[in-house]
Design a protein around this motif. Structure first.
Motif, mmCIF file in Angstrom:
data_model
loop_
_atom_site.group_PDB
_atom_site.id
_atom_site.type_symbol
_atom_site.label_atom_id
_atom_site.label_comp_id
_atom_site.label_asym_id
_atom_site.label_seq_id
_atom_site.Cartn_x
_atom_site.Cartn_y
_atom_site.Cartn_z
ATOM 1 N N ILE A 79 0.858 -1.180 0.000
ATOM 2 C CA ILE A 79 0.000 0.000 0.000
ATOM 3 C C ILE A 79 0.897 1.232 0.000
ATOM 4 C CG2 ILE A 79 -1.772 1.292 1.231
ATOM 5 C CD1 ILE A 79 -2.704 -1.271 2.471
ATOM 6 N N TYR A 80 0.687 2.085 -0.967
ATOM 7 C CA TYR A 80 1.404 3.346 -0.978
ATOM 8 C C TYR A 80 0.405 4.416 -0.568
ATOM 9 C CZ TYR A 80 4.323 0.413 -3.871
ATOM 10 O OH TYR A 80 5.062 -0.636 -4.338
ATOM 11 N N LEU A 81 0.614 4.940 0.622
ATOM 12 C CA LEU A 81 -0.259 6.021 1.108
ATOM 13 C C LEU A 81 0.564 7.294 1.061
ATOM 14 C CD1 LEU A 81 -2.880 6.998 2.444
ATOM 15 C CD2 LEU A 81 -1.933 6.316 4.630
ATOM 16 N N ASP A 82 0.179 8.202 0.215
ATOM 17 C CA ASP A 82 0.962 9.412 0.007
ATOM 18 C C ASP A 82 0.266 10.595 0.676
ATOM 19 O OD1 ASP A 82 2.838 11.146 -0.803
ATOM 20 O OD2 ASP A 82 2.146 11.307 -2.876
ATOM 21 N N LEU A 83 0.888 11.068 1.751
ATOM 22 C CA LEU A 83 0.355 12.216 2.480
ATOM 23 C C LEU A 83 1.513 13.149 2.795
ATOM 24 C CD1 LEU A 83 -1.945 10.443 5.032
ATOM 25 C CD2 LEU A 83 -2.662 12.392 3.708
ATOM 26 N N PRO A 84 1.257 14.447 2.874
ATOM 27 C CA PRO A 84 2.362 15.333 3.258
ATOM 28 C C PRO A 84 2.721 15.116 4.723
ATOM 29 C CG PRO A 84 0.308 16.548 3.130
ATOM 30 C CD PRO A 84 0.014 15.166 2.633
ATOM 31 N N GLU A 85 4.002 15.309 5.067
ATOM 32 C CA GLU A 85 4.402 15.175 6.462
ATOM 33 C C GLU A 85 3.883 16.377 7.254
ATOM 34 O OE1 GLU A 85 8.689 14.576 8.022
ATOM 35 O OE2 GLU A 85 8.294 13.129 6.413
ATOM 36 N N ILE A 86 3.976 17.544 6.615
ATOM 37 C CA ILE A 86 3.482 18.770 7.248
ATOM 38 C C ILE A 86 2.507 19.433 6.286
ATOM 39 C CG2 ILE A 86 4.098 21.053 8.096
ATOM 40 C CD1 ILE A 86 6.865 19.834 8.784
ATOM 41 N N GLU A 145 0.457 22.784 5.685
ATOM 42 C CA GLU A 145 0.345 24.161 6.185
ATOM 43 C C GLU A 145 -1.113 24.560 6.315
ATOM 44 O OE1 GLU A 145 2.698 26.777 3.865
ATOM 45 O OE2 GLU A 145 4.549 25.847 4.539
ATOM 46 N N ASN A 146 -1.933 24.065 5.423
ATOM 47 C CA ASN A 146 -3.344 24.425 5.439
ATOM 48 C C ASN A 146 -4.182 23.158 5.570
ATOM 49 O OD1 ASN A 146 -5.895 25.339 5.001
ATOM 50 N ND2 ASN A 146 -5.491 26.219 2.995
ATOM 51 N N GLY A 147 -4.825 23.029 6.721
ATOM 52 C CA GLY A 147 -5.616 21.823 6.953
ATOM 53 C C GLY A 147 -6.867 21.718 6.106
ATOM 54 N N ASN A 148 -7.180 22.782 5.378
ATOM 55 C CA ASN A 148 -8.375 22.756 4.544
ATOM 56 C C ASN A 148 -8.205 21.921 3.286
ATOM 57 O OD1 ASN A 148 -10.804 24.026 5.313
ATOM 58 N ND2 ASN A 148 -9.716 25.965 5.407
ATOM 59 N N GLN A 149 -7.001 21.839 2.810
ATOM 60 C CA GLN A 149 -6.742 21.146 1.547
ATOM 61 C C GLN A 149 -5.517 20.255 1.715
ATOM 62 O OE1 GLN A 149 -8.080 22.010 -1.865
ATOM 63 N NE2 GLN A 149 -9.765 23.040 -0.845
ATOM 64 N N VAL A 150 -5.731 19.059 2.181
ATOM 65 C CA VAL A 150 -4.626 18.123 2.339
ATOM 66 C C VAL A 150 -4.789 17.037 1.294
ATOM 67 C CG1 VAL A 150 -3.378 16.632 3.917
ATOM 68 C CG2 VAL A 150 -4.568 18.622 4.799
ATOM 69 N N LYS A 151 -3.807 16.950 0.435
ATOM 70 C CA LYS A 151 -3.893 15.990 -0.656
ATOM 71 C C LYS A 151 -3.586 14.597 -0.117
ATOM 72 C CE LYS A 151 -2.403 15.561 -5.415
ATOM 73 N NZ LYS A 151 -1.509 16.083 -6.439
ATOM 74 N N VAL A 152 -4.424 13.661 -0.436
ATOM 75 C CA VAL A 152 -4.184 12.279 -0.031
ATOM 76 C C VAL A 152 -4.317 11.408 -1.274
ATOM 77 C CG1 VAL A 152 -6.585 12.145 0.785
ATOM 78 C CG2 VAL A 152 -4.996 10.345 1.385
ATOM 79 N N SER A 153 -3.293 10.593 -1.515
ATOM 80 C CA SER A 153 -3.413 9.667 -2.629
ATOM 81 C C SER A 153 -2.892 8.306 -2.184
ATOM 82 C CB SER A 153 -2.670 10.183 -3.856
ATOM 83 O OG SER A 153 -1.331 10.373 -3.554
ATOM 84 N N PHE A 154 -3.421 7.285 -2.811
ATOM 85 C CA PHE A 154 -2.998 5.938 -2.439
ATOM 86 C C PHE A 154 -2.969 5.060 -3.669
ATOM 87 C CE2 PHE A 154 -7.615 5.967 -2.069
ATOM 88 C CZ PHE A 154 -7.963 4.833 -2.754
ATOM 89 N N GLU A 155 -2.175 4.029 -3.570
ATOM 90 C CA GLU A 155 -2.165 3.013 -4.610
ATOM 91 C C GLU A 155 -1.971 1.674 -3.927
ATOM 92 O OE1 GLU A 155 0.401 3.723 -7.923
ATOM 93 O OE2 GLU A 155 -0.133 1.807 -8.844
ATOM 94 N N ILE A 156 -2.772 0.712 -4.309
ATOM 95 C CA ILE A 156 -2.682 -0.607 -3.705
ATOM 96 C C ILE A 156 -2.357 -1.600 -4.799
ATOM 97 C CG2 ILE A 156 -3.939 -2.400 -2.470
ATOM 98 C CD1 ILE A 156 -5.586 0.089 -1.322
#
Lengths: 108, 153
Positions: free
Chosen positions: B55-62, B64-75
Motif C-alpha cells: 500500500i502506498y499512502l501518500d500524504l504530506p508530512e506537514i 500548512e493548510n488543513g483545509n486542503q490536504v492531498k491524499v493519494s494511495f495506490e494498492i
C-alpha cells in the motif's frame, strides 16, 4: 452563492490497455455544518456524499464522501482503457440533487 | 454576614461548576474521535484476517493548510474478477468525525488508486484500510502535522 459546476479532464485519445488518469473537480462548497459565517451564524450543512464513475455504463468506482472532504471535491483516479467509450460522472448531494458530466475517449 | 457568605459561595460554586465542566468536557471532545476511529476500524475489520499488501499512502508530512490536504494511495492488486480491492476506507483520528471517504472499486477499473483532498482539523493520524475480495484486509497509517486546522469553528 456560487453555482455548482463540474469539470473533468480525460485524454482525448489513448492506446489499448493504457492507464489513463481521470481528473475531476466539482465546484461545491461542501459546508460541513460546523463553519460559521462572518456574523456568527452556522452555515447549514451542504455536502456531496456520493461520487460515481461509469464507463460505457459499467461501474468503475463509487466513493462515499464525508464532510471531511475539502470544498471543491477533487478526485483523480486511473483507469485502464480497453475500448473507446464515454465516461459518465455523477455527483450526488445529500438532499438528492445531482450533477453530471460526460467525457469521451477514443482508443486506437 | 450570612447573606453575603451565601452569595459568594453561590457565585463561586457556579464559576467552579462552569470551569470544571469545561475542563472535563474539552478533553472528551478531543479524544472522542480517537476512540471513534478504533471503533470504526474494528467494525470494518470484524474478525477478518490481515494480509500483507503493498500500500502506498501518500500524504504530506506537514500540511500548512488543513483545509486542503492531498491524499493519494495506490494498492498493488491485479484487479481481476477473482482478486481485486473491494473497498478502501480513509479515516482520520483528530477530526470531528472519523470517516473521510470510502472508495468502492470494481475490477473494471484496472488499477486500484485514487487521489483526493481532505480537511484535517489538527495534527493527527490518517489511516487507510483496504478490504480485498478474498475477505482479507490491510492497513496503512501516516501522521500529518497540521499548521492551520481546517474544520472551521
Amino acid at each position: 452563492m456560487s453555482k455548482v459546476k463540474a469539470r473533468a479532464k480525460v485524454p482525448k485519445e489513448a492506446s489499448i490497455d493504457e492507464v489513463i488518469e481521470v481528473k475531476t473537480l466539482l465546484r461545491h462548497p461542501m459546508h460541513s455544518g460546523r463553519m460559521k459565517d462572518s456574523e456568527g451564524n452556522v452555515i447549514p450543512r451542504k455536502i456531496i456524499n456520493k461520487f460515481i464513475a461509469y464507463f460505457n455504463d459499467n461501474l468503475i468506482l463509487s466513493i462515499d464522501l464525508e464532510p471531511s472532504i475539502s470544498s471543491n471535491p477533487y478526485i483523480v483516479f486511473p483507469f485502464k482503457v480497453k475500448e473507446s467509450g464515454t465516461f459518465n460522472l455523477l455527483w450526488q448531494e445529500e438532499t438528492g440533487e445531482e450533477y453530471t458530466m460526460e467525457k469521451t475517449i477514443i482508443v486506437s | 454576614m450570612k447573606k453575603k457568605l451565601k452569595y459568594i459561595s453561590r457565585r463561586k460554586a457556579l464559576n467552579f461548576l462552569g470551569s470544571a465542566s469545561l475542563i472535563l468536557y474539552l478533553p472528551q471532545l478531543a479524544q472522542a474521535s480517537t476512540e471513534m476511529v478504533s471503533g470504526v476500524i474494528e467494525e470494518i475489520i470484524d474478525g477478518k484476517d490481515s494480509v500483507n499488501a503493498d500500500i502506498y499512502l501518500d500524504l504530506p508530512e506537514i500540511a500548512e493548510n488543513g483545509n486542503q490536504v492531498k491524499v493519494s494511495f495506490e494498492i498493488d492488486s491485479p484487479m481481476t474478477d477473482e482478486n481485486f480491492v473491494r473497498f478502501v476506507h480513509v479515516l482520520a483520528d483528530g477530526n470531528p468525525a472519523p470517516k473521510v471517504a470510502k472508495f468502492m472499486f470494481t475490477p473494471s477499473a484496472g488499477v486500484c488508486s485514487a487521489t483526493t483532498r481532505m480537511r484535517l482539523a489538527k495534527t493527527q493520524n490518517v489511516y487507510l484500510l483496504a478490504e480485498f475480495s478474498n475477505g482479507r484486509y490491510a492497513m496503512a497509517q501516516s501522521t500529518v502535522k497540521v499548521t492551520i486546522g481546517g474544520c472551521g469553528g
